[in-house]
Design a protein around this motif. Structure first.
Motif, PDB file in Angstrom:
ATOM      1  N   TYR A 122       0.859  -1.344  -0.018  1.00 20.39           N
ATOM      2  CA  TYR A 122       0.041   0.215  -0.042  1.00 20.39           C
ATOM      3  C   TYR A 122       0.657   1.280  -0.038  1.00 20.39           C
ATOM      4  CZ  TYR A 122      -3.021   3.599   1.692  1.00 20.39           C
ATOM      5  OH  TYR A 122      -3.528   4.803   2.177  1.00 20.39           O
ATOM      6  N   THR A 175      -1.392  -1.166  -3.872  1.00 18.20           N
ATOM      7  CA  THR A 175      -2.879  -1.699  -3.777  1.00 18.20           C
ATOM      8  C   THR A 175      -3.624  -0.340  -2.947  1.00 18.20           C
ATOM      9  OG1 THR A 175      -3.902  -3.203  -2.341  1.00 18.20           O
ATOM     10  CG2 THR A 175      -1.822  -2.356  -1.290  1.00 18.20           C
ATOM     11  N   ASP A 176      -4.642  -0.303  -2.931  1.00 16.48           N
ATOM     12  CA  ASP A 176      -5.432   0.984  -2.609  1.00 16.48           C
ATOM     13  C   ASP A 176      -6.112   0.565  -1.208  1.00 16.48           C
ATOM     14  OD1 ASP A 176      -8.282  -0.217  -4.672  1.00 16.48           O
ATOM     15  OD2 ASP A 176      -7.749  -0.795  -2.686  1.00 16.48           O
ATOM     16  N   LEU A 177      -6.387   1.674  -0.648  1.00 12.01           N
ATOM     17  CA  LEU A 177      -6.968   1.571   0.782  1.00 12.01           C
ATOM     18  C   LEU A 177      -7.859   0.474   1.150  1.00 12.01           C
ATOM     19  CD1 LEU A 177      -6.760   2.681   3.690  1.00 12.01           C
ATOM     20  CD2 LEU A 177      -8.245   4.494   2.957  1.00 12.01           C
ATOM     21  N   GLU A 178      -8.847   0.352   0.148  1.00 12.43           N
ATOM     22  CA  GLU A 178      -9.782  -0.755   0.277  1.00 12.43           C
ATOM     23  C   GLU A 178      -9.440  -1.973   0.502  1.00 12.43           C
ATOM     24  OE1 GLU A 178     -13.157  -0.097  -2.520  1.00 12.43           O
ATOM     25  OE2 GLU A 178     -14.300  -1.901  -1.627  1.00 12.43           O
ATOM     26  N   ASP A 179      -8.451  -2.333  -0.598  1.00  8.94           N
ATOM     27  CA  ASP A 179      -7.813  -3.640  -0.692  1.00  8.94           C
ATOM     28  C   ASP A 179      -7.040  -3.776   0.546  1.00  8.94           C
ATOM     29  OD1 ASP A 179      -7.285  -3.834  -4.301  1.00  8.94           O
ATOM     30  OD2 ASP A 179      -9.086  -4.190  -3.180  1.00  8.94           O
ATOM     31  N   GLN A 192      -7.648  -2.712   3.552  1.00  7.78           N
ATOM     32  CA  GLN A 192      -8.422  -2.762   4.709  1.00  7.78           C
ATOM     33  C   GLN A 192      -9.046  -4.137   4.601  1.00  7.78           C
ATOM     34  OE1 GLN A 192     -10.959   0.569   4.296  1.00  7.78           O
ATOM     35  NE2 GLN A 192      -9.735   1.829   5.562  1.00  7.78           N
ATOM     36  N   ASP A 193      -9.583  -4.670   3.387  1.00  9.68           N
ATOM     37  CA  ASP A 193     -10.169  -5.881   3.173  1.00  9.68           C
ATOM     38  C   ASP A 193      -9.180  -7.081   3.575  1.00  9.68           C
ATOM     39  OD1 ASP A 193     -12.051  -4.965   0.081  1.00  9.68           O
ATOM     40  OD2 ASP A 193     -12.561  -4.943   2.147  1.00  9.68           O
ATOM     41  N   HIS A 228      -8.199  -6.262   7.821  1.00  6.90           N
ATOM     42  CA  HIS A 228      -9.381  -6.055   8.708  1.00  6.90           C
ATOM     43  C   HIS A 228      -9.299  -7.489   9.613  1.00  6.90           C
ATOM     44  CE1 HIS A 228     -12.953  -5.613  10.958  1.00  6.90           C
ATOM     45  NE2 HIS A 228     -12.566  -4.173  11.168  1.00  6.90           N
ATOM     46  N   VAL A 287      -4.866   3.951   8.434  1.00  7.71           N
ATOM     47  CA  VAL A 287      -5.596   3.295   7.246  1.00  7.71           C
ATOM     48  C   VAL A 287      -6.617   2.225   7.852  1.00  7.71           C
ATOM     49  CG1 VAL A 287      -3.775   3.902   5.789  1.00  7.71           C
ATOM     50  CG2 VAL A 287      -3.744   1.753   7.294  1.00  7.71           C
ATOM     51  N   LEU A 288      -6.369   2.011   9.286  1.00 11.87           N
ATOM     52  CA  LEU A 288      -7.298   0.985   9.499  1.00 11.87           C
ATOM     53  C   LEU A 288      -7.542   0.876  11.133  1.00 11.87           C
ATOM     54  CD1 LEU A 288      -9.192  -1.779   8.984  1.00 11.87           C
ATOM     55  CD2 LEU A 288      -6.802  -2.869   9.157  1.00 11.87           C
TER      56      LEU A 288
END
Length: 877
Positions: free
Chosen positions: A86, A91-95, A97-98, A101, A126-127
């Motif tokens: 990241y 990779t983006d923030l959504e990936d 976090q997925d 998490h 970021v999380l």
């Protein structure tokens, strides 16, 4: 002188003698009371200080344990590597976090933390997982230079006490990737302070910023001490690393250091601390006065009652001494005093609780261990501390055995007393720190050994490899580094779960450990990777022999969760000094050789060669650029037409992906598809190719092109969501399901048919066609083959291209075509390049063909032109 005057003189002498005796008695009583009071107060102070040190150690151990937990959470390699990706923009923030998490939540539950906040390399959040997510103003100071944990000084918000630990996240190369902030509820620490504050006392815990956790009468609050608080000076001294004892306004304040910048203080009312002391003093003072009076009365014959009083005084003094012993018994550990000759003069009863023996039964070795660290001060060989003033001695450590023979570690704190430049004695406190030492040993073990396999970890491996290199340099010898990566472990881990994967890793580690000799070290490098260091080798063949032993150790099946599993390994070897001269380069070169082993069929051994450095850099560049290629415009789909036989009309086309890399030019799928499967981008790549191929087929229409074939990775079938992807693409484009054909390899059918049949049947129920690709290169089970819901069998090109010159290939090709027809399948031959090959498969009844003789792979635009005029290539020439 008259008789009357003589009597008056005798009376005056008697009265004067009696007065002198009374005066002397008063003086003696005062001196006795003062000495007795001073001794009793010193003992009470020492016992209270020892108790507070015990609580301080409990707080310090609590902080140490939280820091150990924080390191374990931040050092998880998979979520660390995702954060690194990241930071690099891969990779983006959504990936991110997925991916991270659930893993952070899994780490949260056993850690005892109430929340975890993950920051990237720029310090941005970021999380966050868990219930506790404090405002950034409460966070500890965080910067890229930090390499150790940092603890937040703000202990509370929302009416609760908390502890925040910031821990750096570092790459394998010690590069700053970001940080984790773990938020722990501080009830356990509050419990320690409540224990210290029982009985009307008050306790304070102060950090570097002056925020104080105060516990009083089993209630707690947060408040700064302030300049006017009488506890503040003692806390300031304790935060600087020194013990403190101060008396203010009817209270005695004790303070001890907990850790750098932290102090713990306790305020005890003097009347409570020295309760009952005055009552004990009244007895000896009264007795001294009584003795003086009775001495005077003895002048007139009152001697016997005085003796009874002396006996009574002795008994009272004994009772007072026993009460003092009880006070010392309450203290943690035991108190001791040695005279200047090194003889034990006093050891409190607490020694029996610690060592199981009273003072008079202690062996000489134990007594010597207690005094030995301080002998230089008693013997005068050490420089007097503070110029000969009473002073604390440096803390010492002693190892003794208790009554059962068990090892006990004692921490010794002592004070020396001087009379001018002459030592009077030393006295101090000995505490049992065996459990703390054992905890430190366990922490050290965790820092150097893998918790799952108990093999040396990467830190320990680097140290041993560095020492081995120095030995080899000294003796002009060779060593080898073997990089072992398990083949197919990811499939086991993903299908059976991480718990079963861990069981398999433990079993593999035991096998590998049993396959090496005493000159070798095996370490877990991470995930399913192991590194073996072997010394005293003469040639590369010796190292290859070690690798062969490792492969043989893995040949027999593993039994995990009632299943029989086979696992192989790919092994790369690099040599010192032939291939590299540093630990990092030796491991890196062995890693490169391992990847060559995987590329050459897996379950084999490869030696490092210089060209592998370029290959390794190329692989890293491919891995780093793959996601960019999928999201950008570097990938393209080409199409190879498929023809009906014998009439050679156009039946369909197979979609093939190509990567036009900006640096390396055109890259074959055989090179980047395995990388995509390993780094997890195969799902993203597969969806992109599927959507692009189906979109084109929809544009051409069924009357122009019957079907479109798309290759599907076994990883997509087993672990992806291929059914959802296909349903979504068909709905999005409107393509008729029967016009889409998914091709799966025979190798997948061989290895994973049982688990993939349900997914394939679900795809077939949607109307999608299925084909087995590259048939003949594996060893398919016919029982699986007849159960698979497939419609088409593709004969591998290697057989077709050899059929016109090798009778064996011709026979195999004919057999595969015949078997496919017997199973009711349409058969298509791949790789048809000559007219002889075409005529042979037509004679055997093959239904369809594709290959350079008929048409090469082409762009969508060229395929559109071919659809308009469907003539094979050899007829156009």
């Amino acid at each position: 002188m008259t008789t009357q005057e003589t009597r008056r003189l005798q009376t005056r002498i008697l009265l004067l003698a009696l007065a002198v005796l009374v005066l002397l008695g008063l003086i003696a009583a005062s001196l006795t009371a003062h000495a007795y009071y001073q001794q009793a107060r010193d003992r009470a102070d020492l016992a209270q200080q020892a108790a507070l040190q015990h609580h301080g150690q409990a707080v310090a151990q609590y902080f140490d344990r939280l820091e150990d937990i924080a390191w374990q959470v931040a050092s998880r390699s998979r979520i660390r590597d995702e954060l690194a990706a990241y930071n690099r923009g891969e990779t983006d923030l959504e990936d991110l976090q997925d991916f991270s998490h659930d893993k952070l939540e899994d780490a949260l539950r056993p850690s005892g933390a109430a929340g975890i906040i993950r920051l990237d390399a720029e310090g941005r959040q970021v999380l966050a997982v868990g219930d506790a997510n404090p405002d950034p103003i409460y966070w500890p100071d965080i910067d890229p230079a930090m390499r150790e944990t940092r603890m937040g000084d703000h202990l509370a918000w929302e009416g609760r006490a908390w502890i925040m630990i910031a821990v750096p996240i570092l790459s394998r190369e010690d590069e700053w990737l970001g940080a984790d902030i773990l938020v722990f509820p501080a009830e356990a620490m509050v419990g320690v302070l409540e224990s210290a504050a029982e009985g009307g006392k008050a306790a304070w815990l102060e950090g570097p910023q002056g925020v104080v956790l105060r516990v009083d009468d089993i209630t707690w609050s947060l408040m700064p001490t302030g300049a006017g608080n009488p506890v503040a000076p003692a806390l300031q001294q304790a935060r600087g690393g020194s013990q403190a004892l101060q008396r203010t306004d009817g209270e005695v304040v004790f303070a001890v250091p907990v850790r750098p910048g932290w102090g713990l203080a306790m305020a005890v009312p003097e009347e409570e601390l020295y309760a009952g002391m005055m009552a004990h003093l009244a007895l000896p003072v009264g007795l001294v006065l009584g003795m003086a009076l009775l001495s005077g009365l003895g002048l007139i014959g009152v001697i016997r009652p005085l003796s009874r009083q002396v006996v009574a005084q002795s008994e009272a003094l004994e009772r007072a001494s026993e009460e003092q012993e009880d006070l010392l018994e309450y203290a943690s550990g035991f108190v001791y005093r040695f005279d200047r000759s090194g003889r034990a003069r006093y050891i409190s009863p607490g020694v029996e609780r610690v060592l199981g023996r009273s003072m008079d039964r202690l062996p000489e070795t134990t007594l010597r261990a207690l005094v030995e660290p301080f002998l230089p001060y008693l013997e005068g060989t050490a420089v007097p501390i503070d110029g000969g003033s009473d002073a604390d001695l440096p803390p010492a450590r002693a190892e003794v055995t208790d009554v059962s023979g068990e090892r006990v570690v004692l921490e010794l704190n002592a004070r020396v007393r001087y009379d001018g430049e002459r030592v009077v004695d030393i006295f101090g406190v000995a505490r049992d720190v065996t459990s703390r030492e054992e905890a430190r040993r366990r922490v050290s073990h965790l820092a150097n050994y893998d918790p799952l396999t108990d093999l040396p970890n990467r830190t320990q491996l680097d140290q041993r490899l560095a020492r081995a290199i120095e030995r080899c340099r000294l003796h002009d010898e060779r060593l080898a580094v073997l990089f072992v990566d398990l083949d197919g472990f990811k499939y086991v881990n993903d299908s059976l779960g991480h718990h079963r994967g861990d069981e398999l890793l433990e079993a593999v580690a035991r096998r590998l450990l049993g396959a090496i000799d005493r000159h070798s070290t095996i370490a877990r490098h991470g995930g399913d990777e192991f590194v073996v260091l072997t010394e005293h080798i003469a040639t590369a063949e010796d190292a290859a022999s070690v690798a062969d032993e490792l492969l043989r150790a893995l040949e027999s099946p593993f039994h995990v969760a009632g299943q029989e599993l086979f696992i192989g390994a790919s092994i790369g070897i690099s040599l010192f000094p032939d291939d590299a001269a540093t630990p990092d380069m030796l491991i890196r070169n062995a890693d490169s050789a391992m990847y060559r082993a995987k590329a050459r069929g897996r379950n084999n051994v490869q030696l490092y060669t210089a060209d592998l450095t370029d290959a390794s850099q190329r692989r890293l560049a491919i891995e780093a650029g793959l996601r960019r290629a999928i999201e950008g415009d570097e990938l393209e789909v080409v199409f190879q037409p498929q023809w009906d036989l014998p009439g050679e009309s156009l039946a369909g086309a197979e979609a093939l992906v190509r990567w036009r890399h900006p640096e390396f030019g055109m890259i074959s799928p055989a090179e980047f598809i395995p990388v995509a499967e390993e780094n997890g981008t195969i799902g993203l790549l597969g969806r992109w190719v599927l959507r692009e191929a189906v979109r084109r087929a929809r544009e051409w229409g069924p009357e122009r092109l019957g079907r479109i074939g798309v290759n599907v990775s076994g990883h997509q079938v087993l672990f992806g969501d291929i059914v959802t992807d296909v349903r979504s693409v068909l709905a999005e484009t409107g393509l008729e399901p029967h016009r889409l054909e998914l091709e799966i390899t025979e190798g997948f059918v061989m290895d994973h048919a049982e688990r993939g049949i349900a997914t394939l049947e679900e795809l077939r129920s949607m109307g999608v066609q299925l084909a087995i690709d590259d048939f003949g290169t594996g060893y398919s089970s016919l029982s699986y083959l007849k159960r698979l819901p497939v419609q088409r069998l593709k004969v591998d090109a290697s057989f077709v291209q050899g059929a016109d010159r090798d009778p064996a290939d011709a026979a195999l090709t004919a057999s595969i075509i015949a078997m496919g027809h017997k199973l009711g399948l349409t058969v298509i031959a791949e790789g048809v390049e000559t007219a002889t090959q075409r005529d042979l498969i037509i004679r055997e009844g093959c239904n369809e063909a594709q290959g350079y003789l008929l048409a090469r792979p082409m762009s969508a635009e060229k395929l559109a032109a071919l659809i308009a005029d469907p003539v094979p290539a050899y007829r156009r020439e």
